[in-house]
Design an enzyme around this catalytic site. Structure first.
Site, short mmCIF file in Angstrom:
data_model
loop_
_atom_site.label_atom_id
_atom_site.label_comp_id
_atom_site.label_asym_id
_atom_site.label_seq_id
_atom_site.Cartn_x
_atom_site.Cartn_y
_atom_site.Cartn_z
N VAL A 121 0.85 -1.20 0.00
CA VAL A 121 0.00 0.00 0.00
C VAL A 121 0.88 1.24 0.00
O VAL A 121 1.87 1.32 0.73
CB VAL A 121 -0.93 0.02 1.23
CG1 VAL A 121 -1.78 1.30 1.24
CG2 VAL A 121 -1.83 -1.22 1.27
N LYS A 122 0.49 2.20 -0.82
CA LYS A 122 1.16 3.50 -0.85
C LYS A 122 0.26 4.52 -0.15
O LYS A 122 -0.93 4.63 -0.45
CB LYS A 122 1.42 3.94 -2.29
CG LYS A 122 2.01 5.34 -2.43
CD LYS A 122 2.23 5.67 -3.90
CE LYS A 122 2.65 7.12 -4.10
NZ LYS A 122 2.90 7.45 -5.53
N THR A 123 0.82 5.26 0.78
CA THR A 123 0.04 6.24 1.52
C THR A 123 0.92 7.42 1.88
O THR A 123 2.10 7.47 1.53
CB THR A 123 -0.58 5.60 2.79
OG1 THR A 123 -1.61 6.44 3.29
CG2 THR A 123 0.47 5.36 3.86
#
Length: 299
Positions: A202-204
């Site tokens: 996940v990219k956040t």
């Protein structure tokens, strides 16, 4: 035909040594199939489990972004120092050499520009084209709390299901609207939902308060977005804090290609991500490399 008459019975089967199945240490990935692990090991360096992704997919919704007017000129010199490129299929086919050996994280959703509601996306790249492009992973934008939250989660499910059939991992990218606070509570909610829906990483965004809880609550690796252009030292400080607090890497774009010296900056970011360098020492490296490169140009 093999000479079966000369077979020898002196083979060493190491009968006293139990068979081992090498573990796969990347967070939340131990039960995946071999092909999925192999692709993830191209994105995340197995030596430390970290990644430096270079984000150059901005044009899919905002056109010729400052610093990316000519991908074919600006990006190739940076590629050797990145672990993976995050980009669109159009940019890949038109501007990146097929001899390039880095991991490809392929933007697979889109459909809106900065002139419209960004959360109204669709799956724009099917699994067949991803396979033709030899994609290492597929990226999906997910808008938790957005106008089209349901549709974006459906996009994530569709891409994840398709990727699972062929061993291609999915990166969920948490899109945060202007009206939403990028705090630990929201980021924790968004990243956990993405992981629970099947995203493999996940990219956040990084948040200064509570990011360690965001990382701990997400059962798959987190990669932080670089976000808007910051002064170089601030960008390096953000990357260092994120790694210390549980991130598995960074996906930086503007904080690299909009610098005065992008090559010096990607070296500095890499020293933080892979060499555990402090932000201050990394910034000194940036300044030193920048000065050296200017001297070479003026010589």
């Amino acid at each position: 035909m093999a000479d079966i008459d000369n077979l020898q019975d002196g083979k060493n089967f190491h009968c006293d040594v139990p068979h081992t199945n090498p573990p796969f240490a990347l967070k939340g990935s131990g039960s995946l199939d071999w092909g999925m692990k192999n692709r993830l090991a191209r994105v995340f360096d197995p030596a430390d489990g970290h990644t430096l992704m270079l984000a150059i997919d901005h044009g899919y919704f905002q056109g010729p972004t400052t610093g990316l007017e000519r991908i074919d000129i600006v990006i190739p010199p940076l590629i050797p120092f990145a672990d993976a490129l995050m980009l669109t299929r159009g940019a890949l086919r038109s501007s990146i050499s097929a001899e390039m050996q880095k991991a490809i994280v392929l933007r697979s959703t889109g459909g809106q520009s900065i002139l419209k509601e960004l959360s109204n996306e669709l799956v724009a790249v099917d699994i067949d084209d991803a396979l033709r492009l030899n994609a290492t992973a597929l990226a999906v934008q997910v808008y938790i709390g957005g106008v089209h939250e349901h549709e974006s989660i459906r996009n994530l499910s569709a891409v994840t299901n398709a990727g699972n059939r062929y061993g291609i991992p999915t990166l969920a990218v948490t899109g945060v609207g202007k009206e939403m606070a990028r705090d630990a509570r929201y980021l924790g909610l968004a990243t956990r939902i993405c992981a629970e829906m099947g995203a493999h990483f996940v990219k956040t965004y990084y948040c200064e308060t509570g990011f360690e809880r965001v990382a701990a609550g997400c059962p798959v690796p987190l990669v932080i977005a670089g976000g808007k252009k910051l002064p170089e030292l601030e960008a390096l400080q953000m990357a260092r804090r994120a790694i210390e607090e549980g991130a598995a890497g960074v996906d930086m774009g503007r904080n690299i290609f909009q610098c005065d010296d992008p090559i010096a900056m990607i070296h500095a970011v890499r020293s933080v991500v892979h060499d555990s360098q402090t932000a201050q020492r990394a910034h000194e490296l940036y300044l030193s490399l920048k000065a050296d490169r200017r001297s070479e140009v003026n010589a």
